[in-house]
Design a protein around this motif. Sequence first.
Motif, short mmCIF file in Angstrom:
data_model
loop_
_atom_site.label_atom_id
_atom_site.label_comp_id
_atom_site.label_asym_id
_atom_site.label_seq_id
_atom_site.Cartn_x
_atom_site.Cartn_y
_atom_site.Cartn_z
N TYR A 1 0.85 -1.26 -0.01
CA TYR A 1 0.16 -0.02 -0.14
C TYR A 1 0.88 1.20 0.06
O TYR A 1 0.66 2.25 -0.68
CB TYR A 1 -0.89 -0.07 1.45
N ASN B 1 -8.71 3.87 0.01
CA ASN B 1 -9.36 2.59 -0.12
C ASN B 1 -8.55 1.50 -0.63
O ASN B 1 -9.01 0.35 -0.61
CB ASN B 1 -10.68 2.69 -1.25
N ASP B 2 -7.40 1.70 -1.23
CA ASP B 2 -6.55 0.79 -1.70
C ASP B 2 -5.95 -0.26 -0.46
O ASP B 2 -5.94 -1.24 -0.62
CB ASP B 2 -5.33 1.45 -2.34
N LYS C 1 -7.82 -1.01 1.98
CA LYS C 1 -8.91 -1.96 2.21
C LYS C 1 -9.01 -2.82 1.12
O LYS C 1 -9.36 -4.30 1.64
CB LYS C 1 -10.33 -1.21 2.38
N THR C 2 -8.80 -2.44 0.11
CA THR C 2 -8.87 -3.65 -1.02
C THR C 2 -7.97 -4.79 -0.71
O THR C 2 -7.98 -6.01 -0.94
CB THR C 2 -8.63 -2.88 -2.32
N ILE C 3 -6.67 -4.22 -0.62
CA ILE C 3 -5.42 -5.45 -0.13
C ILE C 3 -6.09 -6.27 0.95
O ILE C 3 -5.60 -7.46 0.77
CB ILE C 3 -4.34 -4.52 0.36
N SER D 1 -9.06 -7.07 1.69
CA SER D 1 -10.46 -7.67 1.36
C SER D 1 -10.24 -8.81 0.21
O SER D 1 -11.04 -8.82 -0.62
CB SER D 1 -11.59 -6.59 0.75
N PHE D 2 -9.32 -9.57 0.61
CA PHE D 2 -9.10 -10.51 -0.35
C PHE D 2 -9.99 -11.66 -0.64
O PHE D 2 -10.34 -12.55 -1.83
CB PHE D 2 -7.60 -11.34 -0.20
N GLU E 1 -13.22 -11.43 -0.11
CA GLU E 1 -14.40 -10.77 -1.08
C GLU E 1 -14.12 -10.83 -2.73
O GLU E 1 -14.98 -11.06 -3.39
CB GLU E 1 -14.60 -9.31 -0.71
N ALA E 2 -12.71 -10.31 -3.03
CA ALA E 2 -12.36 -10.26 -4.25
C ALA E 2 -12.19 -12.06 -4.86
O ALA E 2 -12.77 -11.97 -6.01
CB ALA E 2 -10.83 -9.81 -4.40
N ARG F 1 -15.77 -12.96 -5.87
CA ARG F 1 -16.16 -12.26 -6.99
C ARG F 1 -15.49 -12.84 -8.19
O ARG F 1 -16.23 -13.09 -9.17
CB ARG F 1 -15.85 -10.71 -6.83
#
Length: 124
Positions: free
Chosen positions: A75, A83-84, A86-88, A90-91, A93-94, A97
Amino acid sequence: IIENKATVQFLIFKNVPMKMLELIKDKFFTLLADILKEGVDMNKMAHVLHRYKLKRLDDMEQNPHITCAMGFIGYFLYGEHTNDLKTIFSFEEALDRLATRGKEFWEGLMKRYLVDAPCVCLKG
């Protein structure tokens, strides 16, 4: 996959006899062509994603100091928005998807990042 600003795929083939080293690159691209011709096996893809999710969860449990540090460093180096981060982390959820994506998506990724991308092959 190496997490940088630009995506890099790094493949290692172990225990290859010396006399076979010259054949690896062609064999690999032939295999990719065969997969694209026959279509991605979505059952195998679901299994791969599930195993990867379990591995990441295990890494978070067994080595949180390393896993978290790598996320924060990534990051710090490459993040552009708050938000990046959080994305890192939130694997899950990713990956969930990604598990809903169809053959065309995966075949497009293979073509874009493996078949049509520049390639360097180091042998040793």
